[in-house]
Design a protein around this motif. Sequence first.
Motif, mmCIF file in Angstrom:
data_model
loop_
_atom_site.group_PDB
_atom_site.id
_atom_site.type_symbol
_atom_site.label_atom_id
_atom_site.label_comp_id
_atom_site.label_asym_id
_atom_site.label_seq_id
_atom_site.Cartn_x
_atom_site.Cartn_y
_atom_site.Cartn_z
ATOM 1 N N ASN A 77 -6.999 -0.786 -7.897
ATOM 2 C CA ASN A 77 -6.829 -2.003 -7.111
ATOM 3 C C ASN A 77 -5.405 -2.065 -6.555
ATOM 4 O O ASN A 77 -4.427 -1.929 -7.297
ATOM 5 N N LEU A 78 -5.298 -2.296 -5.253
ATOM 6 C CA LEU A 78 -3.983 -2.387 -4.611
ATOM 7 C C LEU A 78 -3.085 -3.408 -5.304
ATOM 8 O O LEU A 78 -1.876 -3.205 -5.435
ATOM 9 N N ARG A 87 -7.906 0.477 -3.151
ATOM 10 C CA ARG A 87 -8.695 -0.562 -2.485
ATOM 11 C C ARG A 87 -8.257 -1.935 -2.969
ATOM 12 O O ARG A 87 -7.721 -2.073 -4.079
ATOM 13 N N LYS A 88 -8.533 -2.957 -2.168
ATOM 14 C CA LYS A 88 -8.377 -4.338 -2.616
ATOM 15 C C LYS A 88 -9.708 -4.746 -3.241
ATOM 16 O O LYS A 88 -10.735 -4.742 -2.577
ATOM 17 N N MET A 89 -9.688 -5.089 -4.528
ATOM 18 C CA MET A 89 -10.911 -5.449 -5.234
ATOM 19 C C MET A 89 -10.749 -6.817 -5.883
ATOM 20 O O MET A 89 -9.682 -7.152 -6.401
ATOM 21 N N ARG A 94 0.834 -1.213 0.000
ATOM 22 C CA ARG A 94 0.000 0.000 0.000
ATOM 23 C C ARG A 94 0.868 1.263 0.000
ATOM 24 O O ARG A 94 0.557 2.229 -0.710
ATOM 25 N N THR A 128 -8.190 6.668 -4.974
ATOM 26 C CA THR A 128 -8.509 5.827 -3.833
ATOM 27 C C THR A 128 -7.945 4.435 -4.111
ATOM 28 O O THR A 128 -8.096 3.914 -5.221
ATOM 29 N N THR A 175 -10.640 4.870 -8.608
ATOM 30 C CA THR A 175 -10.222 3.870 -7.628
ATOM 31 C C THR A 175 -9.339 2.852 -8.324
ATOM 32 O O THR A 175 -9.674 2.371 -9.407
#
Length: 244
Positions: free
Chosen positions: A191-192, A173-175, A139, A171, A189
């Motif tokens: 994905n991490l 995020r884990k997706m 991250r 942003t 957004t």
Amino acid sequence: MSAFDVTDKPADQLPLVVDQTFDYVIKRQKRKTIAVHVLPDGTVEVRAPKWLPKYELVDFVEQRADWIVNQRQQVLAKSATKPRFQHGQYHPFLGETFPLWIERAGRSSAQFKDGVLLIKVREPSDSQQIEQALQQWYRKQAEAIFEERMFACFESFPDWFQDKFRIPEITIRKMRRRWGSCSSKGEVTLNLWLMKMPLDCIDYVIVHELCHLHAFHHGKEFYRLLASILPDWRVREALIEQLS
């Protein structure tokens, strides 16, 4: 890009026996067709219109039972080969893989050093501590790299685009199902887990989402703009699919 329309209501569960037994979950949605999805953990989801009778869903699944079993076997086999969180295991970072080097320490930390991912945790045998430390490191890297690549990608767009739009805030995020998204308000957004992909793939996802600022769809106008920025976008998209 719009988000998946998944109901919050409890799902139905039905058993099905073919050459192996598995459960599947029925999720009622605002849709016109039925679709079967095998998730990364092997869960089978049947997404169906709210009005469709359950017996039609059962028939639908039974007709596709062989395909579902085959897909589950592939998904579970892939899951079994995923790297574990222990000393010596290789994990991806920006398209390459590096071994974990685990050391005991009073405080958890992670860094890339001398070709290894150096992870320090209180208990080196605790895979959860290692995973958490590694994710925090991913991250931190994502915050810096995504911002840098967003700026570079935005600069590659023509002047009219840069005059019309501003560089979006990101942003992270884990997706599970998407590498990136752009809301109707222009919020991006990412994905991490893009941090595991090569920079070419990261740039493709960012450019893809930036194109949605101008064309909030996947029509000809969208792909015309995408191709003008990344003529090789199909190659990059295929690489993401290959590495996923």
